[in-house]
Scaffold this active site. Structure first.
Site, PDB file in Angstrom:
ATOM      1  N   GLY A 171     -87.080 119.722  -7.335  1.00 48.60           N
ATOM      2  CA  GLY A 171     -87.510 121.108  -7.217  1.00 48.60           C
ATOM      3  C   GLY A 171     -86.364 122.056  -6.927  1.00 48.60           C
ATOM      4  N   ALA A 173     -86.068 124.298  -4.686  1.00 51.09           N
ATOM      5  CA  ALA A 173     -85.754 124.456  -3.268  1.00 51.09           C
ATOM      6  C   ALA A 173     -85.382 123.144  -2.589  1.00 51.09           C
ATOM      7  CB  ALA A 173     -86.943 125.097  -2.544  1.00 51.09           C
ATOM      8  N   CYS A 174     -85.236 122.071  -3.385  1.00 53.72           N
ATOM      9  CA  CYS A 174     -84.940 120.750  -2.821  1.00 53.72           C
ATOM     10  C   CYS A 174     -83.432 120.503  -2.776  1.00 53.72           C
ATOM     11  CB  CYS A 174     -85.592 119.651  -3.654  1.00 53.72           C
ATOM     12  SG  CYS A 174     -87.383 119.655  -3.622  1.00 53.72           S
ATOM     13  N   ILE A 175     -82.984 119.879  -1.717  1.00 57.18           N
ATOM     14  CA  ILE A 175     -81.576 119.476  -1.616  1.00 57.18           C
ATOM     15  C   ILE A 175     -81.481 117.993  -1.252  1.00 57.18           C
ATOM     16  CG2 ILE A 175     -80.656 121.758  -1.103  1.00 57.18           C
ATOM     17  CD1 ILE A 175     -80.737 121.047   1.874  1.00 57.18           C
TER      18      ILE A 175
END
Length: 318
Positions: A171, A173-175
């Site tokens: 996604g 906003a995923c890290i």
């Protein structure tokens, strides 16, 4: 292992059989219900709330309510089902979630859909929760995620899942890949394809969708439905206040594993972003429908099934 992602794939057209793209049927069946689109908003606090969930259910779209106000879920299911609408909620795997299942059972109240929503769904504790739900609420349609390997699909389906959700950190906003080194970021579409080879039940592709064409690509490689986060954020109906910055209007969008959502800085695998303000969500849903109809036309069919058999090329410069 050969890998690829959305930007590297181009689907190849077949002779169209439709007079107008508007004739194409974009509906999809999941469990006992049929929905207008093979698309659902991510069960994130900046993407969906109870008001939007009710609006989507009222208008024939699938949704999953997030799990970040756990005390509201029982009343939510009760209220939305009293209106003749489907109830679709998320659960975690903490001890308190077992109490909620017990509460539903005691009240003879069954959510139409439950999604077990954890970052790493291939887990003994997830399997324990799957078993408990199936023993106590056997009529609920159970989605389990998130997963990223064929091995996980086989084991979670065997435990009793009715559908699985594929995507570990792809996604916007995923890290997760940066924090842990793990995930399907950068090869999410290939992960869907690998998981679909062993799946016997529906797959929901979760994450990495940046364009409406990615929905068609997901279906081609084995997804029944697609979960969309950032593309659904930023609308009038999505949670959050409008933010003015440099003469432009935004809304906040943050990952479920972000410090902002968690309220602490431990095991953070998400970040907070600003997404452009997009106006009414119906405009986005209509555009998605029209683009999927166009994809069906290019696929030479009349409904979503035609997308599953088209040829494709993998671009070498990705």
């Amino acid at each position: 292992m050969k890998t690829f992602d959305y930007d590297a794939i181009r689907l190849l057209p077949k002779k169209s059989v439709l007079k107008s793209r508007r004739e194409a049927d974009t509906s999809v069946t999941l469990g006992k219900h049929t929905f207008k689109l093979p698309v659902m908003p991510a069960n994130m606090a900046t993407v969906i709330d109870e008001n939007l969930a009710e609006w989507l259910a009222s208008n024939g779209y699938f949704y999953v309510m997030h799990r970040f106000q756990p005390e509201t879920r029982f009343d939510f299911v009760q209220n939305i089902q009293s209106k003749g609408l489907i109830a679709s909620i998320s659960l975690g795997i903490t001890d308190g979630e077992y109490a909620l299942i017990d509460q539903f059972k005691e009240a003879q109240l069954t959510p139409d859909y439950i999604t077990i929503d954890v970052a790493h769904g291939h887990s003994d504790y997830v399997i324990k929760m799957v078993t408990y739900i199936k023993e106590n609420l056997p009529d609920t349609f159970l989605i389990v995620g998130n997963l990223g390997t064929p091995e996980a699909i086989v084991e979670i389906e065997a435990a009793g899942a009715d559908a699985t959700k594929v995507g570990i950190g792809p996604g916007k906003a995923c890290i997760t890949k940066d924090k842990t080194g793990f995930g399907t970021n950068g090869w999410q579409l290939a992960a869907i394809a690998q998981c679909a080879q062993v799946a016997t039940k529906p797959i929901i592709a979760d994450g990495g969708i940046r364009h409406n064409g990615d929905i068609a690509k997901s279906i081609r490689f084995g997804a029944t439905m697609v979960m969309v986060g950032s593309m659904f954020a930023g609308h009038d109906e999505t949670p959050g206040d409008l933010i003015e910055q440099d003469g432009k209007t935004y809304k906040a969008y943050f990952g479920s594993a972000s410090a902002y959502q968690k309220g602490h800085s431990h095991n953070v695998e998400g970040r907070k972003l600003l997404v452009p303000y997009k106006g009414p969500i119906q405009n986005t849903l209509t555009e998605m429908e029209e683009d999927i109809q166009s994809a069906i036309s290019y696929a030479g069919g009349r409904d979503l099934s035609s997308l599953k058999t088209v040829d494709y090329v993998v671009l070498t410069d990705y």
